[in-house]
Enzyme design. Structure first.
Site, PDB file in Angstrom:
ATOM      1  N   LYS A  77       0.755  -1.342   0.093  1.00 55.13           N
ATOM      2  CA  LYS A  77       0.328   0.046   0.050  1.00 55.13           C
ATOM      3  C   LYS A  77       0.880   1.379   0.374  1.00 55.13           C
ATOM      4  O   LYS A  77       0.714   2.085  -0.970  1.00 55.13           O
ATOM      5  CB  LYS A  77      -1.537   0.237   1.099  1.00 55.13           C
ATOM      6  CG  LYS A  77      -1.957   0.843   0.930  1.00 55.13           C
ATOM      7  CD  LYS A  77      -2.681   1.072   2.537  1.00 55.13           C
ATOM      8  CE  LYS A  77      -1.898   2.471   3.271  1.00 55.13           C
ATOM      9  NZ  LYS A  77      -2.503   2.752   4.436  1.00 55.13           N
TER      10      LYS A  77
ATOM     11  N   ASP B  36      -7.249   0.881   0.727  1.00 56.54           N
ATOM     12  CA  ASP B  36      -6.501   1.213   2.401  1.00 56.54           C
ATOM     13  C   ASP B  36      -7.768   0.597   3.283  1.00 56.54           C
ATOM     14  O   ASP B  36      -8.753   0.181   2.089  1.00 56.54           O
ATOM     15  CB  ASP B  36      -5.849   2.416   3.221  1.00 56.54           C
ATOM     16  CG  ASP B  36      -7.092   3.937   2.323  1.00 56.54           C
ATOM     17  OD1 ASP B  36      -8.602   3.124   2.121  1.00 56.54           O
ATOM     18  OD2 ASP B  36      -7.427   4.609   3.342  1.00 56.54           O
TER      19      ASP B  36
END
Ligand code: SF4
Length: 212
Positions: free
Chosen positions: A120, A138
Site C-alpha cells: 500500500k 486502505d
C-alpha cells in the site's frame, strides 16, 4: 457494478472534486514516504501535526539518520506505535543512503524492500510521486468497494486486483484519491452519508441511509 455504472461513478466523483489531493503533508518524495509509514493506524491530521516540526529538521534520508532514533521518537511520540515507526524510518533512511544514493526508488520491488514499506505504501509513492495509475487500497477503499459493488473481497490485494481490472484507464490515476476521500468524508464506516452522496445512483449498497 456494470461498466456503465463504474464510468458514471467516477464521473460523479470527479465532478464533485476535480482535483483530489492526498491529505498527508510532505515536501518531497522522502518526506511523503516518512509520512506514509507514520500514517499506519494513525490519522493524517495527527501525522501532519507531528511532521511539521520533523520535516523542518529532517527532510532527507541523511538528515534523518543524523537525527537518530531517539531524536525522531521524541518528535513523533504523539503518533501510535511511534517507537517501532521510528526504528523503521531510521532503518529505511540508512538503506536509502547506502543503496539508493539518498533517492527514493522508482520501482515497486525496491520500494517494498525498504523497512516498514508494504504494497500500500509503495502504491502511494508510485501514484503520488511518480504518477503511476496504481490504487493503494486502505481500509476506506476496502469498505467503499465492497459496499458499492465496485469490487468484492476481504483483502486489500483482492480489491486492488479487481479495481485495476475494472476502473477505466482514464480514471485510474486519481481513483485512489477519490475513493479514499469518499470513504473518509461521505461513505463513512459507522453511518454513510447517503443523502448527500454523489454516487448514490450507481451504488449497490442495500442499506443506504435516508437521513443524515
Ligand atoms: S450511497 Fe451511501 S453506501 Fe453508497 S457510496 Fe454513497 S454513502 Fe456509500
Amino acid at each position: 457494478m456494470t461498466p456503465k455504472e463504474i464510468e458514471l461513478f467516477f464521473h460523479h466523483l470527479a465532478a464533485a472534486n476535480p482535483n483530489p489531493q492526498i491529505e498527508l503533508d510532505f515536501i518531497n518524495a522522502f518526506t511523503l514516504l516518512v509520512a506514509v509509514v507514520l500514517s499506519a493506524r494513525a490519522t493524517d491530521k495527527g501525522v501532519n501535526k507531528a511532521t511539521k516540526k520533523l520535516f523542518e529538521i529532517a527532510d532527507t534520508p541523511q538528515k534523518m539518520v543524523d537525527l537518530g532514533e531517539d531524536g525522531l521518537s521524541q518528535l513523533i511520540n504523539t503518533i501510535g506505535l511511534y517507537r517501532s515507526k521510528a526504528r523503521y524510518i531510521i532503518e529505511l533512511s540508512k538503506r536509502l543512503v547506502q543503496d539508493f544514493g539518498g533517492e527514493i526508488p522508482t520501482n515497486r520491488e525496491d520500494l517494498e524492500s525498504l523497512p516498514g514499506v508494504g504494497r500500500k505504501s509503495a502504491n502511494v509513492i508510485l501514484n503520488t510521486i511518480f504518477h503511476e495509475p496504481v490504487i493503494a487500497v486502505d481500509t476506506h477503499i476496502l469498505r467503499v468497494a465492497n459496499r458499492t459493488g465496485l469490487a468484492h473481497g476481504k483483502t486489500p490485494l483482492e480489491i486492488e486486483t479487481q479495481l485495476m481490472a475494472r476502473v477505466p484507464a482514464h480514471w485510474r490515476l486519481q481513483a485512489h484519491h477519490w475513493l479514499v476521500l469518499h470513504g473518509r468524508y461521505i461513505c463513512q464506516a459507522r453511518k454513510p452519508l447517503c443523502p448527500r452522496c454523489p454516487v448514490r445512483e450507481e451504488c449497490h449498497y442495500p442499506y443506504k441511509t435516508t437521513v443524515i
